[in-house]
Design an enzyme around this catalytic site. Structure first.
Site, mmCIF file in Angstrom:
data_model
loop_
_atom_site.group_PDB
_atom_site.id
_atom_site.type_symbol
_atom_site.label_atom_id
_atom_site.label_comp_id
_atom_site.label_asym_id
_atom_site.label_seq_id
_atom_site.Cartn_x
_atom_site.Cartn_y
_atom_site.Cartn_z
ATOM 1 N N ARG A 137 -2.884 -11.808 4.421
ATOM 2 C CA ARG A 137 -1.614 -11.420 3.778
ATOM 3 C C ARG A 137 -0.821 -12.679 3.390
ATOM 4 N NH1 ARG A 137 3.235 -7.380 6.056
ATOM 5 N NH2 ARG A 137 4.715 -7.842 4.398
ATOM 6 N N ASN A 143 -2.705 0.026 3.216
ATOM 7 C CA ASN A 143 -2.299 -0.459 1.905
ATOM 8 C C ASN A 143 -3.403 -1.272 1.240
ATOM 9 O OD1 ASN A 143 0.334 0.338 1.127
ATOM 10 N ND2 ASN A 143 1.172 -0.792 2.863
ATOM 11 N N CYS A 146 2.607 7.380 2.006
ATOM 12 C CA CYS A 146 3.378 6.145 2.248
ATOM 13 C C CYS A 146 4.691 6.503 2.927
ATOM 14 C CB CYS A 146 3.647 5.483 0.905
ATOM 15 S SG CYS A 146 4.909 4.213 0.942
ATOM 16 N N ASP A 147 5.161 5.596 3.763
ATOM 17 C CA ASP A 147 6.401 5.895 4.505
ATOM 18 C C ASP A 147 7.666 5.466 3.772
ATOM 19 O OD1 ASP A 147 6.303 3.164 4.693
ATOM 20 O OD2 ASP A 147 6.563 3.088 6.850
ATOM 21 N N HIS A 203 4.851 2.999 -4.345
ATOM 22 C CA HIS A 203 5.718 1.813 -4.390
ATOM 23 C C HIS A 203 6.257 1.580 -5.801
ATOM 24 C CE1 HIS A 203 3.928 -0.105 -0.468
ATOM 25 N NE2 HIS A 203 4.536 1.043 -0.257
ATOM 26 N N TYR A 214 10.753 -1.218 -4.295
ATOM 27 C CA TYR A 214 9.746 -2.213 -4.694
ATOM 28 C C TYR A 214 9.682 -2.417 -6.216
ATOM 29 C CZ TYR A 214 7.579 -3.209 -0.119
ATOM 30 O OH TYR A 214 7.327 -3.648 1.168
ATOM 31 N N ARG A 216 6.954 -13.361 3.886
ATOM 32 C CA ARG A 216 7.132 -12.171 4.743
ATOM 33 C C ARG A 216 6.042 -12.119 5.829
ATOM 34 N NH1 ARG A 216 10.129 -8.965 7.661
ATOM 35 N NH2 ARG A 216 9.156 -6.962 8.069
HETATM 36 N N1 LIG Z 1 1.729 3.228 3.659
HETATM 37 C C1 LIG Z 1 2.720 2.918 4.482
HETATM 38 O O1 LIG Z 1 3.711 3.527 4.361
HETATM 39 C C2 LIG Z 1 2.566 1.820 5.483
HETATM 40 C C3 LIG Z 1 3.592 1.440 6.323
HETATM 41 C C4 LIG Z 1 3.402 0.393 7.211
HETATM 42 C C5 LIG Z 1 2.154 -0.233 7.254
HETATM 43 N N2 LIG Z 1 1.185 0.163 6.406
HETATM 44 C C6 LIG Z 1 -0.163 -0.418 6.419
HETATM 45 O O2 LIG Z 1 -0.747 -0.215 7.703
HETATM 46 C C7 LIG Z 1 -1.768 -1.171 7.904
HETATM 47 C C8 LIG Z 1 -1.614 -1.890 9.221
HETATM 48 O O3 LIG Z 1 -0.554 -2.790 9.150
HETATM 49 P P1 LIG Z 1 -0.247 -3.862 10.281
HETATM 50 O O4 LIG Z 1 0.844 -4.675 9.735
HETATM 51 O O5 LIG Z 1 -0.036 -3.203 11.563
HETATM 52 O O6 LIG Z 1 -1.603 -4.701 10.287
HETATM 53 P P2 LIG Z 1 -2.416 -5.366 11.498
HETATM 54 O O7 LIG Z 1 -3.150 -6.511 10.916
HETATM 55 O O8 LIG Z 1 -1.536 -5.570 12.663
HETATM 56 O O9 LIG Z 1 -3.471 -4.228 11.919
HETATM 57 C C9 LIG Z 1 -4.537 -3.839 11.132
HETATM 58 C C10 LIG Z 1 -5.786 -3.712 11.994
HETATM 59 O O10 LIG Z 1 -6.840 -3.261 11.141
HETATM 60 C C11 LIG Z 1 -8.037 -3.844 11.615
HETATM 61 N N3 LIG Z 1 -9.083 -3.778 10.603
HETATM 62 C C12 LIG Z 1 -9.229 -4.529 9.501
HETATM 63 N N4 LIG Z 1 -10.307 -4.133 8.818
HETATM 64 C C13 LIG Z 1 -10.865 -3.114 9.495
HETATM 65 C C14 LIG Z 1 -12.007 -2.300 9.285
HETATM 66 N N5 LIG Z 1 -12.801 -2.441 8.209
HETATM 67 N N6 LIG Z 1 -12.281 -1.347 10.205
HETATM 68 C C15 LIG Z 1 -11.493 -1.178 11.280
HETATM 69 N N7 LIG Z 1 -10.396 -1.922 11.533
HETATM 70 C C16 LIG Z 1 -10.093 -2.871 10.639
HETATM 71 C C17 LIG Z 1 -7.635 -5.266 11.999
HETATM 72 O O11 LIG Z 1 -8.564 -5.867 12.862
HETATM 73 C C18 LIG Z 1 -6.267 -5.028 12.629
HETATM 74 O O12 LIG Z 1 -6.354 -4.899 14.027
HETATM 75 C C19 LIG Z 1 -1.693 -2.090 6.686
HETATM 76 O O13 LIG Z 1 -2.620 -1.653 5.723
HETATM 77 C C20 LIG Z 1 -0.291 -1.901 6.192
HETATM 78 O O14 LIG Z 1 -0.149 -2.283 4.871
HETATM 79 C C21 LIG Z 1 1.360 1.175 5.546
HETATM 80 O O1 LIG Z 2 6.728 -6.214 5.538
HETATM 81 P P1 LIG Z 2 6.376 -5.201 6.566
HETATM 82 O O2 LIG Z 2 4.969 -5.347 7.076
HETATM 83 O O3 LIG Z 2 7.369 -5.099 7.662
HETATM 84 O O4 LIG Z 2 6.475 -3.781 5.851
HETATM 85 C C1 LIG Z 2 5.721 -3.490 4.758
HETATM 86 C C2 LIG Z 2 5.713 -2.002 4.593
HETATM 87 O O5 LIG Z 2 6.896 -1.619 3.973
HETATM 88 C C3 LIG Z 2 7.062 -0.258 3.590
HETATM 89 O O6 LIG Z 2 7.331 0.562 4.686
HETATM 90 C C4 LIG Z 2 8.593 0.428 5.321
HETATM 91 C C5 LIG Z 2 9.644 1.348 4.755
HETATM 92 O O7 LIG Z 2 9.848 1.094 3.400
HETATM 93 C C6 LIG Z 2 10.965 1.153 5.477
HETATM 94 O O8 LIG Z 2 11.902 2.104 5.008
HETATM 95 C C7 LIG Z 2 10.793 1.304 6.976
HETATM 96 O O9 LIG Z 2 10.874 2.634 7.357
HETATM 97 O O10 LIG Z 2 9.625 0.707 7.494
HETATM 98 C C8 LIG Z 2 8.394 0.805 6.753
HETATM 99 C C9 LIG Z 2 7.334 -0.070 7.414
HETATM 100 O O11 LIG Z 2 7.177 0.285 8.727
HETATM 101 C C10 LIG Z 2 5.881 0.232 2.846
HETATM 102 O O12 LIG Z 2 5.960 1.613 2.606
HETATM 103 C C11 LIG Z 2 4.607 -0.097 3.502
HETATM 104 O O13 LIG Z 2 3.560 0.366 2.693
HETATM 105 C C12 LIG Z 2 4.525 -1.570 3.765
HETATM 106 O O14 LIG Z 2 3.351 -1.857 4.487
HETATM 107 MN MN LIG Z 3 4.004 2.135 1.540
#
Ligand SMILES: NC(=O)c1ccc[n+]([C@@H]2O[C@H](COP(=O)([O-])OP(=O)(O)OC[C@H]3O[C@@H](n4cnc5c(N)ncnc54)[C@H](O)[C@@H]3O)[C@@H](O)[C@H]2O)c1
Ligand SMILES: O=P(O)(O)OC[C@H]1O[C@H](O[C@H]2[C@H](O)[C@@H](O)[C@@H](O)O[C@@H]2CO)[C@H](O)[C@@H](O)[C@@H]1O
Ligand SMILES: [Mn+2]
Length: 441
Positions: free
Chosen positions: A93, A147, A169-170, A199, A264, A284
């Site tokens: 990242r 993501n 997505c959250d 986003h 975003y 970030r």
């Molecule tokens: N959509 C949303 O609203 C939202 C919100 C918050 C976070 N996220 C997403 O959640 C995910 C986790 O975020 P984080 O910040 O906790 O990351 P993180 O790096 O702390 O955790 C991710 C984990 O995934 C594991 N991993 C990677 N590739 C893998 C694979 N092929 N199989 C199994 N495990 C695997 C890593 O080893 C790691 O432990 C990210 O994709 C982030 O963007 C999404």
């Molecule tokens: O920079 P990060 O890793 O802290 O967050 C990235 C994520 O941001 C969004 O989720 C936010 C949300 O927008 C905010 O309102 C709050 O509730 O926390 C969320 C993250 O826990 C986004 O939707 C994610 O896809 C990003 O990974």
């Molecule tokens: Mn999101």
């Protein structure tokens, strides 16, 4: 009530403890018999796994808890897979953010070149876990919030069209909570209309159950303050950079006061401002590594050291309760209204059928049914068309291994100023992502 078997893919995620705690908090609504963590980084996952084992023994001894790196053990006999993997973890990242910034371009986790680079890594990881799920538990549903969700969703549409994967997505949940604070309501009292890509979208209506429209009142507040609210319930997202993001919605609204914007959009409409307010040396990713990651893993180590989770630093991620709402919608056919990332198929009347869009859906046992949002105006439509084409080109580049196609994707991104800059960024990203991306030619 039926008890469910869950696997969390990406067990070593910084979000895992908060989500497990949230599930325990919702155990009456969504009973659990088995909870497994799965990750391909056994060492990282074990730190959280050991701590959660202690916590669950104390707080929910009836749940059969385990953690593993073995796909068969993880994915056998499961009803739901909650997926939050980050292929390449925070180290990558950081590269996604800093490489574009070194070329004077926005460096962001899911938007622009950073999101494209992350997408090229995530597709393979996501297909791998979908295949494990289908092989070992064919009836299982995956609730995916890994993501970049827009690119992942498009990859699922093209590469695994029949897989039971729900992409969510959250961000709309978090922003609605802020809106509800602005008008002194609870999110559950409100019903929204929304259209866009993940986003990348707009709220067109925020009503209470009696039909009163609050959009003008919220707009007035956002025009002054953005989405920055006075009472803060979301401690995690009060880091300086997130405060700036919430505030910047004020400028987004000035450009397009018709609807309420997703925060975003700032990366697409104010890229020069974002670059000028970013640091090439502390992005970030650094903020998260020094903040959330450190806090969560330190808390886990303390639990293991003390042998108890009493007064532990793990906190309930209550905003993530939408994940339980989604699982319940599938399990109990609740017809919950939620924003989901789905194939358009006419939900936005004047937009491509095969685009993955984010719109309100009614979710029941068969999955989401998108609600018609009508026709959208030219400005939003043109922005969306440009962006969705970028996302489609990334998936095409992944499948075909085409350098040319990925260069086009970067060139088309509104965030990148020219084909030359796109090429320079791409060439650096290829070097950094060796072993994570398919070979391009
Ligand atoms: N959509 C949303 O609203 C939202 C919100 C918050 C976070 N996220 C997403 O959640 C995910 C986790 O975020 P984080 O910040 O906790 O990351 P993180 O790096 O702390 O955790 C991710 C984990 O995934 C594991 N991993 C990677 N590739 C893998 C694979 N092929 N199989 C199994 N495990 C695997 C890593 O080893 C790691 O432990 C990210 O994709 C982030 O963007 C999404
Ligand atoms: O920079 P990060 O890793 O802290 O967050 C990235 C994520 O941001 C969004 O989720 C936010 C949300 O927008 C905010 O309102 C709050 O509730 O926390 C969320 C993250 O826990 C986004 O939707 C994610 O896809 C990003 O990974
Ligand atoms: Mn999101």
């Amino acid at each position: 009530m039926k008890k469910f078997s869950i696997v969390i893919a990406g067990g070593g995620s910084t979000f895992t403890p908060g989500i497990v705690m949230m599930m325990l908090d919702n155990i009456d609504r969504f009973p659990i018999r088995t909870l497994k963590l799965y990750d391909n980084d056994g060492e990282r996952q074990a730190i959280l796994g050991e701590a959660l084992e202690i916590l669950l023994k104390e707080q929910a001894p009836d749940i059969d808890f385990s953690y593993t790196t073995d796909p068969e053990t993880a994915f056998t006999d499961v009803d739901f897979c909650m997926a939050h993997i980050r292929v390449g973890k925070y180290a990558m990242r950081e590269q996604d953010e800093k490489i574009p910034l070194n070329h004077g371009v926005v460096g962001q986790e899911t938007c622009g070149p950073g999101g494209i680079a992350y997408g090229m890594r995530s597709i393979g990881g996501m297909m791998e876990i979908i295949d494990y799920m289908e092989k070992y538990s064919p009836d299982c549903w995956m609730l995916n919030y890994s993501n970049p969700a827009a690119i992942v969703a498009e990859a699922c549409r093209v590469m695994r069209p029949n897989a039971k994967v729900l992409n969510i997505c959250d961000m709309p949940v978090g922003t609605l909570r802020r809106m509800s604070q602005i008008i002194d309501k609870e999110p559950k009292d409100l019903e929204v209309r929304y259209f866009g890509l993940n986003h990348f979208g707009w709220w067109t209506s925020v009503k209470d159950k009696e039909g009163h429209e609050y959009l003008p009142q919220i707009r007035e507040y956002v025009a002054e303050n953005g989405y920055l609210t006075k009472v803060e319930v979301d401690t995690q997202h009060m880091d300086q950079s997130w405060q700036e993001t919430h505030k910047k919605a004020k400028d987004l609204l000035a450009v397009n006061p018709r609807y309420l914007p997703n925060t975003y959009l700032k990366y697409y409409l104010f890229p020069d401002y974002e670059v000028n307010h970013s640091s090439c040396t502390y992005s970030r990713a650094n903020e998260v590594m020094d903040g959330r990651e450190k806090t969560v893993f330190t808390a886990a180590k303390k639990i293991v050291e003390k042998g108890t989770a009493e007064n532990s630093g793990f906190t309930i991620d209550s905003h993530a309760s939408f994940i339980v709402d989604l699982a319940r919608a599938i399990a109990f056919n609740t017809h919950e209204r939620m924003l989901m990332i789905v194939e358009n198929n006419g939900a936005i009347a004047n937009f491509d059928d095969d685009a993955m869009v984010e719109v309100p859906c009614i979710v029941g046992s068969d999955g989401p049914e998108p609600l018609a949002q009508g026709k959208i105006p030219a400005f939003e439509k043109a922005l969306m068309h440009q962006q969705v084409t970028v996302e489609k080109l990334v998936v095409e580049a992944y499948i075909t291994g085409s350098y040319q196609t990925l260069w086009q994707a970067l060139t088309l991104s509104k965030i990148i100023p020219s084909a030359e800059v796109a090429k320079n960024v791409l060439d650096d990203l290829i070097v950094a992502n060796k072993g994570f991306w398919p070979e391009l030619s």
